[in-house]
Design a protein around this motif. Structure first.
Motif, PDB file in Angstrom:
ATOM      1  N   HIS A  93       0.852  -1.186   0.000  1.00 18.91           N
ATOM      2  CA  HIS A  93       0.000   0.000   0.000  1.00 18.91           C
ATOM      3  C   HIS A  93       0.894   1.245   0.000  1.00 18.91           C
ATOM      4  CE1 HIS A  93      -4.012  -1.952   1.258  1.00 18.91           C
ATOM      5  NE2 HIS A  93      -3.156  -2.926   0.993  1.00 18.91           N
ATOM      6  N   GLU A  94       1.255   1.682  -1.190  1.00 16.59           N
ATOM      7  CA  GLU A  94       2.201   2.786  -1.337  1.00 16.59           C
ATOM      8  C   GLU A  94       1.689   4.068  -0.675  1.00 16.59           C
ATOM      9  OE1 GLU A  94       5.125   2.608  -2.443  1.00 16.59           O
ATOM     10  OE2 GLU A  94       5.219   0.748  -3.610  1.00 16.59           O
ATOM     11  N   ASP A  95       0.379   4.278  -0.724  1.00 16.29           N
ATOM     12  CA  ASP A  95      -0.168   5.502  -0.138  1.00 16.29           C
ATOM     13  C   ASP A  95       0.077   5.541   1.366  1.00 16.29           C
ATOM     14  OD1 ASP A  95      -1.922   3.291   0.070  1.00 16.29           O
ATOM     15  OD2 ASP A  95      -3.639   4.589   0.428  1.00 16.29           O
ATOM     16  N   LYS A  96       0.023   4.374   2.007  1.00 14.62           N
ATOM     17  CA  LYS A  96       0.265   4.310   3.449  1.00 14.62           C
ATOM     18  C   LYS A  96       1.727   4.640   3.760  1.00 14.62           C
ATOM     19  CE  LYS A  96      -3.752   3.061   5.170  1.00 14.62           C
ATOM     20  NZ  LYS A  96      -4.460   3.926   6.156  1.00 14.62           N
ATOM     21  N   ILE A  97       2.642   4.074   2.968  1.00 15.22           N
ATOM     22  CA  ILE A  97       4.065   4.328   3.204  1.00 15.22           C
ATOM     23  C   ILE A  97       4.383   5.811   3.018  1.00 15.22           C
ATOM     24  CG2 ILE A  97       6.401   3.858   2.353  1.00 15.22           C
ATOM     25  CD1 ILE A  97       5.513   1.013   1.786  1.00 15.22           C
ATOM     26  N   LEU A 143      14.921   4.829  18.541  1.00 20.46           N
ATOM     27  CA  LEU A 143      13.519   4.432  18.629  1.00 20.46           C
ATOM     28  C   LEU A 143      13.311   3.344  19.667  1.00 20.46           C
ATOM     29  CD1 LEU A 143      12.561   4.054  14.850  1.00 20.46           C
ATOM     30  CD2 LEU A 143      11.567   5.702  16.428  1.00 20.46           C
ATOM     31  N   ASP A 144      12.110   3.255  20.177  1.00 22.16           N
ATOM     32  CA  ASP A 144      11.657   2.072  20.903  1.00 22.16           C
ATOM     33  C   ASP A 144      11.080   1.106  19.873  1.00 22.16           C
ATOM     34  OD1 ASP A 144      10.811   0.921  23.722  1.00 22.16           O
ATOM     35  OD2 ASP A 144       9.096   0.637  22.392  1.00 22.16           O
ATOM     36  N   ARG A 145      11.225  -0.173  20.154  1.00 24.16           N
ATOM     37  CA  ARG A 145      10.723  -1.199  19.229  1.00 24.16           C
ATOM     38  C   ARG A 145       9.250  -0.987  18.879  1.00 24.16           C
ATOM     39  NH1 ARG A 145       7.533  -3.871  17.355  1.00 24.16           N
ATOM     40  NH2 ARG A 145       7.229  -6.122  17.325  1.00 24.16           N
ATOM     41  N   TYR A 146       8.442  -0.455  19.792  1.00 24.84           N
ATOM     42  CA  TYR A 146       6.999  -0.354  19.566  1.00 24.84           C
ATOM     43  C   TYR A 146       6.551   1.038  19.116  1.00 24.84           C
ATOM     44  CZ  TYR A 146       6.643  -5.034  21.367  1.00 24.84           C
ATOM     45  OH  TYR A 146       6.788  -6.392  21.531  1.00 24.84           O
ATOM     46  N   ASP A 147       7.495   1.904  18.758  1.00 22.28           N
ATOM     47  CA  ASP A 147       7.104   3.207  18.225  1.00 22.28           C
ATOM     48  C   ASP A 147       6.348   3.060  16.907  1.00 22.28           C
ATOM     49  OD1 ASP A 147       8.124   4.659  20.316  1.00 22.28           O
ATOM     50  OD2 ASP A 147      10.038   5.078  19.358  1.00 22.28           O
ATOM     51  N   PHE A 148       6.695   2.025  16.146  1.00 19.90           N
ATOM     52  CA  PHE A 148       5.986   1.723  14.902  1.00 19.90           C
ATOM     53  C   PHE A 148       5.562   0.256  14.959  1.00 19.90           C
ATOM     54  CE2 PHE A 148       8.753   5.255  13.791  1.00 19.90           C
ATOM     55  CZ  PHE A 148       7.899   6.086  13.079  1.00 19.90           C
ATOM     56  N   SER A 149       4.402   0.017  15.539  1.00 24.46           N
ATOM     57  CA  SER A 149       3.929  -1.356  15.690  1.00 24.46           C
ATOM     58  C   SER A 149       2.956  -1.697  14.571  1.00 24.46           C
ATOM     59  CB  SER A 149       3.242  -1.543  17.042  1.00 24.46           C
ATOM     60  OG  SER A 149       2.040  -0.792  17.099  1.00 24.46           O
ATOM     61  N   SER A 150       2.795  -2.980  14.315  1.00 24.22           N
ATOM     62  CA  SER A 150       1.868  -3.414  13.266  1.00 24.22           C
ATOM     63  C   SER A 150       0.444  -2.995  13.593  1.00 24.22           C
ATOM     64  CB  SER A 150       1.950  -4.929  13.080  1.00 24.22           C
ATOM     65  OG  SER A 150       1.494  -5.616  14.240  1.00 24.22           O
ATOM     66  N   GLU A 151       0.135  -2.991  14.884  1.00 28.59           N
ATOM     67  CA  GLU A 151      -1.229  -2.612  15.302  1.00 28.59           C
ATOM     68  C   GLU A 151      -1.521  -1.158  14.919  1.00 28.59           C
ATOM     69  OE1 GLU A 151      -3.935  -2.421  19.386  1.00 28.59           O
ATOM     70  OE2 GLU A 151      -1.992  -3.421  19.390  1.00 28.59           O
ATOM     71  N   LYS A 152      -0.533  -0.297  15.046  1.00 27.95           N
ATOM     72  CA  LYS A 152      -0.718   1.107  14.691  1.00 27.95           C
ATOM     73  C   LYS A 152      -0.773   1.314  13.179  1.00 27.95           C
ATOM     74  CE  LYS A 152       1.907   2.851  18.691  1.00 27.95           C
ATOM     75  NZ  LYS A 152       3.155   3.536  19.102  1.00 27.95           N
ATOM     76  N   LEU A 153      -0.120   0.429  12.432  1.00 27.90           N
ATOM     77  CA  LEU A 153       0.093   0.695  11.012  1.00 27.90           C
ATOM     78  C   LEU A 153      -0.840  -0.067  10.063  1.00 27.90           C
ATOM     79  CD1 LEU A 153       4.011   0.683  10.970  1.00 27.90           C
ATOM     80  CD2 LEU A 153       2.497   2.665  11.049  1.00 27.90           C
ATOM     81  N   VAL A 154      -1.023  -1.360  10.286  1.00 26.53           N
ATOM     82  CA  VAL A 154      -1.688  -2.165   9.249  1.00 26.53           C
ATOM     83  C   VAL A 154      -2.850  -3.000   9.772  1.00 26.53           C
ATOM     84  CG1 VAL A 154       0.372  -2.275   7.792  1.00 26.53           C
ATOM     85  CG2 VAL A 154       0.012  -4.039   9.531  1.00 26.53           C
ATOM     86  N   ALA A 170       8.050  -3.403   3.030  1.00 23.43           N
ATOM     87  CA  ALA A 170       8.462  -2.308   2.155  1.00 23.43           C
ATOM     88  C   ALA A 170       8.792  -1.062   2.964  1.00 23.43           C
ATOM     89  CB  ALA A 170       7.359  -2.008   1.138  1.00 23.43           C
ATOM     90  N   PHE A 171       8.015  -0.805   4.005  1.00 28.37           N
ATOM     91  CA  PHE A 171       8.249   0.368   4.853  1.00 28.37           C
ATOM     92  C   PHE A 171       9.612   0.287   5.525  1.00 28.37           C
ATOM     93  CE2 PHE A 171       7.030   2.623   9.013  1.00 28.37           C
ATOM     94  CZ  PHE A 171       7.325   3.879   8.507  1.00 28.37           C
ATOM     95  N   SER A 172       9.937  -0.879   6.071  1.00 28.59           N
ATOM     96  CA  SER A 172      11.248  -1.047   6.709  1.00 28.59           C
ATOM     97  C   SER A 172      12.367  -0.758   5.715  1.00 28.59           C
ATOM     98  CB  SER A 172      11.395  -2.465   7.266  1.00 28.59           C
ATOM     99  OG  SER A 172      10.515  -2.680   8.347  1.00 28.59           O
ATOM    100  N   ALA A 173      12.259  -1.328   4.521  1.00 27.70           N
ATOM    101  CA  ALA A 173      13.298  -1.128   3.511  1.00 27.70           C
ATOM    102  C   ALA A 173      13.398   0.334   3.088  1.00 27.70           C
ATOM    103  CB  ALA A 173      13.014  -2.009   2.299  1.00 27.70           C
ATOM    104  N   ARG A 174      12.255   0.984   2.892  1.00 26.80           N
ATOM    105  CA  ARG A 174      12.261   2.383   2.437  1.00 26.80           C
ATOM    106  C   ARG A 174      12.886   3.306   3.481  1.00 26.80           C
ATOM    107  NH1 ARG A 174       7.731   2.722  -1.020  1.00 26.80           N
ATOM    108  NH2 ARG A 174       7.940   0.976  -2.486  1.00 26.80           N
ATOM    109  N   THR A 175      12.623   3.049   4.753  1.00 24.99           N
ATOM    110  CA  THR A 175      13.196   3.919   5.783  1.00 24.99           C
ATOM    111  C   THR A 175      14.710   3.751   5.865  1.00 24.99           C
ATOM    112  OG1 THR A 175      12.688   2.283   7.522  1.00 24.99           O
ATOM    113  CG2 THR A 175      11.077   4.028   7.145  1.00 24.99           C
ATOM    114  N   ILE A 176      15.188   2.542   5.599  1.00 27.10           N
ATOM    115  CA  ILE A 176      16.639   2.322   5.544  1.00 27.10           C
ATOM    116  C   ILE A 176      17.246   3.120   4.389  1.00 27.10           C
ATOM    117  CG2 ILE A 176      18.433   0.609   5.049  1.00 27.10           C
ATOM    118  CD1 ILE A 176      16.505  -1.447   6.457  1.00 27.10           C
TER     119      ILE A 176
END
Length: 387
Positions: A244-248, A265-276, A290-296
């Protein structure tokens, strides 16, 4: 006794044990390196021992309790049990490793502990970090000195408390340069853990390091939530889903990704529950990956120069979808740690062995360019085994 350790290291490189238990709660990595606190002289054996389901549940409960607690009120009762369980698991893993080690006995161990909460500094206020782990119990179990609590000193001095591995990453890059014989130290060491981070180094610059964003953590959490295992093996679900490119594009606008480093960061700053939470299993896995890769990629693009070498370490390098994204950007410059003779799954454990040696020798383990601390400082607490 600490003076005795200093004298040992002054005589020459020593074998040191290092541990890592990541936020994925999959198990304990334990590794041996030979070091004088400056150079890596040799790699010893290493192993990973998985947590039992009961151990993992105990640690998971403590992690969830920590998020709810968030430094307010009395410490959750689950912490004490989790601390003992994980410390004994570390001791058992080290004993197993040493059964198969026929080299010199290690003189020291570096114990990271289990991170259950990490709150970086905000607007001039010092941050806080909590790693569960009983250093004295581990020293008693192993019969050797242990250095633990390696992040607190940095945070007390105004630093981020993370990442701490960069000084070890730099030593790895220096070792690679010596082995090549060209003396040119440079490249990126990328750690694909629960949170992703990297160390960038080039001639003429101080190393730069920071957390890039979510790594494997949200992906693992998402897969486990659906009862499909502890992680997305071979990116099976991600490759079957739609990104979902729009989400990223929306998530990448988060202030964190545009703040200047050092940052963590804390591990839970970007959790799956918050995102997807509203996506299918496959689409959620694809989008988180994809989000993990793009942020790298976004983070490395901010460096003063493009790296000629990107060394992938950590569990996320086994994810073909993440590696494909990175390969499309870096081509042949992207290599697995094994290409350089490194142990890609053991680097974090090795790092804490290296940090322990530096701590005993009062050498700096965190730096202005890596954690934001005002000046290079050492850290950690040394405990001796009870007689």
């Amino acid at each position: 006794m600490s003076n005795h350790l200093v004298q040992l290291f002054k005589r020459g490189p020593q074998w040191v044990l290092g541990f890592m238990s990541g936020t994925s709660l999959d198990g304990v990595d334990v590794a041996l390196i030979q070091t004088d606190g400056e150079r890596i002289h040799a790699f010893g054996k290493w192993i990973t021992i998985s947590y039992t389901s009961a151990q993992r549940q105990t640690l998971s409960t403590a992690t969830k309790d920590a998020l709810n607690w968030n430094w307010s009120g009395p410490r959750p009762k689950s912490f004490a049990n989790a601390e003992k369980v994980m410390t004994i698991a570390h001791a058992d893993a080290a004993k197993k490793l040493l059964e198969y080690w026929d080299g010199e006995k290690p003189v020291l161990a570096g114990f990271h502990g289990q991170t259950v909460l990490h709150s970086p500094p905000i607007e001039g206020q010092k941050g806080k970090t909590l790693q569960l782990g009983d250093g004295q119990l581990l020293a008693n179990e192993l019969g050797m000195p242990v250095v633990f609590d390696l992040r607190t000193a940095d945070m007390e001095a105004g630093g981020q408390g993370a990442p701490l591995a960069p000084v070890y990453h730099t030593a790895l890059l220096e070792r690679a340069a010596r082995e090549r014989g060209d003396g040119e130290i440079g490249g990126v060491v990328l750690n694909l853990g629960g949170v992703a981070n990297f160390t960038w180094q080039a001639e003429g610059y101080a190393p730069i390091a920071f957390d890039t964003g979510p790594g494997n953590g949200p992906i693992d959490e998402w897969i486990e939530k659906h009862g499909k295992g502890a992680f997305d093996e071979n990116a099976k679900f991600a490759l079957a889903g739609r990104v979902h490119e729009d989400k990223i594009e929306e998530w990448i606008k988060h202030p964190y990704f545009h703040a200047k480093p050092p940052k963590s960061l804390d591990r839970y700053d970007f959790s799956s529950e918050k995102l997807v939470s509203d996506m299918s299993l496959e689409d959620g896995a694809a989008t988180l990956t994809a989000f993990s890769a793009r942020t790298i990629l976004h983070s490395i693009a901010q460096m003063p120069s493009r790296p000629n070498l990107v060394v992938a370490t950590g569990g996320g390098r086994h994810n073909p979808m993440i590696m494909q994204y990175l390969s499309e950007e870096f081509g042949d410059a992207l290599v697995d740690a094994s290409v350089l003779g490194w142990r890609g799954d053991a680097v974090e454990a090795e790092a804490f062995a290296y940090l322990a040696a530096r701590s005993v020798l009062d050498l700096p383990i965190s730096f202005p360019e890596t954690t934001g601390v005002e000046k290079p400082i050492s850290g950690g607490q040394l405990v001796m085994p009870a007689r």
